[in-house]
Design an enzyme around this catalytic site. Sequence first.
Site, mmCIF file in Angstrom:
data_model
loop_
_atom_site.group_PDB
_atom_site.id
_atom_site.type_symbol
_atom_site.label_atom_id
_atom_site.label_comp_id
_atom_site.label_asym_id
_atom_site.label_seq_id
_atom_site.Cartn_x
_atom_site.Cartn_y
_atom_site.Cartn_z
ATOM 1 N N THR A 38 78.669 2.758 23.192
ATOM 2 C CA THR A 38 78.312 3.729 24.099
ATOM 3 C C THR A 38 79.046 3.581 25.267
ATOM 4 O O THR A 38 79.659 4.440 26.093
ATOM 5 C CB THR A 38 76.865 3.690 24.417
ATOM 6 N N TYR A 71 73.856 13.538 15.849
ATOM 7 C CA TYR A 71 73.905 15.005 15.653
ATOM 8 C C TYR A 71 73.379 15.498 14.197
ATOM 9 O O TYR A 71 72.581 16.527 14.192
ATOM 10 C CB TYR A 71 75.295 15.454 15.925
ATOM 11 N N TYR A 121 72.822 -0.274 14.916
ATOM 12 C CA TYR A 121 72.443 -0.118 16.124
ATOM 13 C C TYR A 121 71.753 1.365 16.361
ATOM 14 O O TYR A 121 72.243 2.355 16.027
ATOM 15 C CB TYR A 121 74.023 0.467 16.839
ATOM 16 N N ARG A 139 70.017 8.757 22.253
ATOM 17 C CA ARG A 139 71.306 9.341 22.317
ATOM 18 C C ARG A 139 71.344 9.931 21.049
ATOM 19 O O ARG A 139 72.238 11.016 21.186
ATOM 20 C CB ARG A 139 72.368 8.250 22.747
ATOM 21 N N LYS A 169 70.847 -4.305 16.878
ATOM 22 C CA LYS A 169 70.829 -3.670 18.410
ATOM 23 C C LYS A 169 69.616 -2.696 18.519
ATOM 24 O O LYS A 169 69.933 -1.796 18.247
ATOM 25 C CB LYS A 169 72.198 -2.992 18.923
ATOM 26 N N ILE A 217 73.126 -7.377 24.154
ATOM 27 C CA ILE A 217 74.270 -6.521 24.297
ATOM 28 C C ILE A 217 74.156 -5.867 25.675
ATOM 29 O O ILE A 217 73.328 -4.864 25.677
ATOM 30 C CB ILE A 217 74.342 -5.590 23.208
#
Length: 288
Positions: free
Chosen positions: A42, A106, A132, A137, A161, A201
Amino acid sequence: MQGAMTALITPFKNGKVDEETYAKLIQRQIDNGIDWVVPVGTTGESATLTHEEHKKCIEIAVEVCKGTNTKVLAGAGSNSTHEAIDLAKFAEDKGADAILSVSPYYNKPTQKGLYEHYKALANSIEIPVVLYNVPGRTCSNIEVDTAIRLFNDVENIVAIKEATGKIENVVAMLSKSKISVISGDDAINYPILATGGKGVISVTSNLLPNKIAELVHKALEGDFEKSREINEELYDINKVLFIESNPIPIKYAMYEAGLLPTLEYRLPLVEPSIENKKRIKEILKRYV
């Protein structure tokens, strides 16, 4: 899968990836004790890179880290399973040590769809896979039970993550499995480590790699008092670096700190507002 990891920014110059600066930034991470670099996630603006640029960034990271103690956790995520597999295979072929794959965005897959996606991805390669989870997001949440099922069923899925902001998720996963949980939110790096997380991270470590490395290493050594002290010291910079969408603030902060020769983003990302630039510069004075 543990340690201090940096979610690398991607520098641009005249609209193209600034490969020379990128290599220098990675070398700086190595010199400051970071255990893993994470290209094209990202923070690396992967959503607006071409596949060719994405792959080139992985190649550069592998080349710079070759022969050092710093490993490469390559970003290899997509909302299309076959595209994620293509990136993962490329990363493995070029010598990446593991891949980080964001949950498909999406198209909003079900938990069964997420399970099948990650199983297919992991089975296409031999190197470790880090899930992740950042539903803020992606609108695609990897539920705790799904993450544990993937860890139990697929040998090379080794870590997650965790970027939901929910400590309860960390506690739940660690109480039911031995999956390595990696913090994906700088504001709660210490709480996740203190709960049993194995690393972070970090966005902030682009700017302050030595501090993040020390924070993580102290926690893993059992010196939680020192780790907490560093986390509290970094509170204000961690907060301001998310004053606008990541990586807008971190790139501006690095430019102001003299780490980037140019300040460029890929549309639709743009520079911070004038007000937020002032706030970032004011906080930055205390750290660099």
